[in-house]
Design an enzyme around this catalytic site. Structure first.
Site, PDB file in Angstrom:
ATOM      1  N   ARG A  59       3.984  -0.046   6.877  1.00  0.00           N
ATOM      2  CA  ARG A  59       5.426   0.071   7.094  1.00  0.00           C
ATOM      3  C   ARG A  59       5.907   1.514   7.134  1.00  0.00           C
ATOM      4  NH1 ARG A  59       4.790  -4.529   4.023  1.00  0.00           N
ATOM      5  NH2 ARG A  59       5.029  -3.350   2.101  1.00  0.00           N
ATOM      6  N   GLU A  96      -2.854  -2.338 -10.074  1.00  0.00           N
ATOM      7  CA  GLU A  96      -2.746  -3.085 -11.333  1.00  0.00           C
ATOM      8  C   GLU A  96      -4.113  -3.672 -11.714  1.00  0.00           C
ATOM      9  OE1 GLU A  96       0.409  -5.880 -11.105  1.00  0.00           O
ATOM     10  OE2 GLU A  96       0.210  -6.474 -13.207  1.00  0.00           O
TER      11      GLU A  96
HETATM   12  P1  AMP Z   1       2.968   2.065  -5.142  1.00  0.00           P
HETATM   13  O1  AMP Z   1       1.652   2.709  -4.814  1.00  0.00           O
HETATM   14  O2  AMP Z   1       2.895   1.226  -6.386  1.00  0.00           O
HETATM   15  O3  AMP Z   1       4.112   3.046  -5.158  1.00  0.00           O
HETATM   16  O4  AMP Z   1       3.243   0.997  -3.989  1.00  0.00           O
HETATM   17  C1  AMP Z   1       3.784   1.408  -2.784  1.00  0.00           C
HETATM   18  C2  AMP Z   1       3.260   0.613  -1.612  1.00  0.00           C
HETATM   19  O5  AMP Z   1       3.179  -0.781  -1.871  1.00  0.00           O
HETATM   20  C3  AMP Z   1       4.198   0.798  -0.441  1.00  0.00           C
HETATM   21  O6  AMP Z   1       3.428   1.121   0.702  1.00  0.00           O
HETATM   22  C4  AMP Z   1       4.934  -0.508  -0.300  1.00  0.00           C
HETATM   23  O7  AMP Z   1       4.982  -0.906   1.035  1.00  0.00           O
HETATM   24  C5  AMP Z   1       4.160  -1.527  -1.148  1.00  0.00           C
HETATM   25  N1  AMP Z   1       5.003  -2.197  -2.173  1.00  0.00           N
HETATM   26  C6  AMP Z   1       4.852  -2.121  -3.523  1.00  0.00           C
HETATM   27  N2  AMP Z   1       5.743  -2.880  -4.177  1.00  0.00           N
HETATM   28  C7  AMP Z   1       6.501  -3.460  -3.219  1.00  0.00           C
HETATM   29  C8  AMP Z   1       7.644  -4.359  -3.249  1.00  0.00           C
HETATM   30  N3  AMP Z   1       8.175  -4.816  -4.409  1.00  0.00           N
HETATM   31  N4  AMP Z   1       8.180  -4.731  -2.073  1.00  0.00           N
HETATM   32  C9  AMP Z   1       7.669  -4.283  -0.899  1.00  0.00           C
HETATM   33  N5  AMP Z   1       6.619  -3.448  -0.810  1.00  0.00           N
HETATM   34  C10 AMP Z   1       6.016  -3.042  -1.939  1.00  0.00           C
END
Ligand code: AMP
Length: 174
Positions: A59, A96
């Site tokens: 995205r 996680e």
């Molecule tokens: P993080 O590495 O935990 O910051 O996760 C970010 C990535 O996971 C991004 O590329 C988001 O597209 C996806 N992502 C994580 N949590 C969500 C959520 N609640 N809704 C949509 N996309 C998420």
């Protein structure tokens, strides 16, 4: 400036139980709102201070490519493993449960280029921190990080404290 929060659809328990998925398709399908989001991202920086826009699969590509087009700047993809055809460098990051890997073409960034990295959403910050490490591995300088959405209650910005971070929409709670 109009708040864009209401344009994001929350889909509970997707892709698994307990996750509140922030669906951006509801914003994208309103052309004026997508345009507004890109214009707001573009207004955060002077394009003369940025050499390359990097987008994170998948995205992140949507926003990074529109921004690169608007500014007439180079666009570089960071992808999941095994998708990029030429020689790559990789970074692992913790999830996680387990870990994940992202990669970039080795010749995508040249020494000292100023790089703006774009993704749709900041959750824990693991993905973006790994992306920033990839840029630095190639000798690039991270000019900043832009997100459409930040889940601020997860405190992902703490993992990105070395960088300027901007997000257009903030969710303070789930
Ligand atoms: P993080 O590495 O935990 O910051 O996760 C970010 C990535 O996971 C991004 O590329 C988001 O597209 C996806 N992502 C994580 N949590 C969500 C959520 N609640 N809704 C949509 N996309 C998420």
């Amino acid at each position: 400036m109009q708040d864009m929060k209401h344009l994001i659809r929350n889909v509970q328990d997707f892709p698994k139980k307990g996750i509140g998925f922030k669906d951006i398709t509801t914003l994208l399908k309103r052309g004026s709102s997508f345009k507004d989001a890109i214009d707001r991202m573009a207004s955060l920086y002077n394009p003369d201070d940025v050499d390359v826009i990097v987008g994170i699969e998948a995205r992140g590509f949507i926003f990074a490519s529109a921004l690169a087009y608007k500014w007439g700047k180079p666009l570089v993809p960071i992808r999941k493993p095994g998708k990029l055809p030429a020689e790559t460098v990789k970074e692992e990051y913790a999830l996680e449960y387990g870990c994940d890997t992202i990669e970039i073409h080795k010749d995508a960034i040249t020494q000292s280029q100023r790089v703006l990295i774009v993704d749709d959403l900041l959750a824990t910050g693991g993905t973006m921190a790994a992306a920033a490490r990839l840029i630095e591995k190639l000798g690039g300088r991270v000019a900043g990080l832009i997100f459409l959405i930040e889940l601020s209650f997860l405190k992902g910005v703490e993992k990105l404290s070395d960088y300027r971070v901007d997000s257009l929409i903030k969710f303070d709670s789930e």
